[in-house]
Scaffold this active site. Structure first.
Site: not given
Ligand SMILES: CC(C)(COP(=O)(O)OP(=O)(O)OC[C@H]1O[C@@H](n2cnc3c(N)ncnc32)[C@H](O)[C@@H]1OP(=O)(O)O)[C@@H](O)C(=O)NCCC(=O)NCCS
Length: 219
Positions: A115, A148, A153, A160
């Site tokens: 997260a 999972e 999401n 992933y």
């Molecule tokens: C999922 C999460 C960890 C991604 O972190 P982030 O720092 O925003 O992601 P990044 O900026 O490193 O993005 C990496 C990749 O993730 C994907 N991604 C991130 N945000 C996205 C969005 N809003 N929509 C679609 N794809 C997204 C893309 O593939 C992106 O690669 P790209 O830049 O080449 O398109 C963040 O959204 C989060 O903390 N979400 C809430 C917690 C959660 O859902 N955790 C997963 C539990 S299984």
């Protein structure tokens, strides 16, 4: 916003629980991170915003209440310089932008959490965290990484998939809050030449995109 990734310590628990609550509001109470840290199978990392201390964060929070937008301008003044390392730290002063963790059981690393604070999302930090999890798991001789994720999401699933995870199953009604299904995703063998070659390409692309040096493995 220089960013430093290191192993999680007990002094980080308050901030990590805070990020957990922000990211997973329906999953309350959060995981017991004290227990997780004592669990020999569990491995957690945090990323710290080196451009900000907790004291500055307190000041910024006050500014955000009074002068809208100023804090986000201050944030943009920081450049992005993220790397892994193992240098001395003072956890109580460091501002944590996100965390991730896995449990390693019989060569299978199960990603329990990843997260990023909302204010830090879509800046490559989640990706950096996943890279560090993969490197850490590989260093501990994990074969595959599995997890999972909610079917809804898409942000996490995209992340992933980018790193070679594919859907290997579905758990119906897995999430207790709304009975949402979970997609099970897994990597191939992370030690394989093909996985490591693709990981190196992704690391280089990430490093170039966000202007950061190539990574060191956390020890
Ligand atoms: C999922 C999460 C960890 C991604 O972190 P982030 O720092 O925003 O992601 P990044 O900026 O490193 O993005 C990496 C990749 O993730 C994907 N991604 C991130 N945000 C996205 C969005 N809003 N929509 C679609 N794809 C997204 C893309 O593939 C992106 O690669 P790209 O830049 O080449 O398109 C963040 O959204 C989060 O903390 N979400 C809430 C917690 C959660 O859902 N955790 C997963 C539990 S299984």
């Amino acid at each position: 916003m220089p960013c430093y990734v290191r192993l999680m310590h007990k002094e980080d628990i308050t901030q990590v629980a805070d990020i957990d609550h922000e990211a997973f509001p329906a999953m309350w109470p959060p995981a017991n991170y004290g227990d997780e840290l004592r669990n020999r199978l569990a491995h957690y990392i945090v990323a710290c915003d080196e451009g900000k201390t907790m004291a500055e964060f307190g000041l910024e929070a006050a500014l955000e209440k009074g002068i809208s937008g100023l804090a986000s301008k201050i944030r943009r003044l920081f450049n992005h310089n993220r790397f892994f390392g193992n240098e001395p730290y003072s956890s109580d002063r460091q501002y944590i932008s996100g965390f991730a963790g896995f449990r390693l059981i019989a060569e299978e690393a199960h990603l329990t959490n990843i997260a990023v604070r909302e204010a830090y999302r879509q800046q490559g930090i989640g990706e950096l965290r996943l890279i560090s999890v993969i490197d850490l798991a590989a260093g501990l001789n994990a074969g595959i990484i599995t997890l999972e994720v909610r079917v809804s999401n898409t942000a996490a699933q995209n992340l992933y998939r980018k790193y070679g995870f594919t859907q290997t199953g579905l758990r119906r009604g897995y999430y207790l809050d709304n009975r949402e299904d979970a997609v099970i995703m897994s990597t191939e063998n992370i030690a394989s030449a093909s996985f490591q070659a693709q990981l190196n390409r992704l690391k280089q692309a990430h490093s170039k995109k966000w202007g950061i040096p190539l990574y060191q493995v956390i020890r």
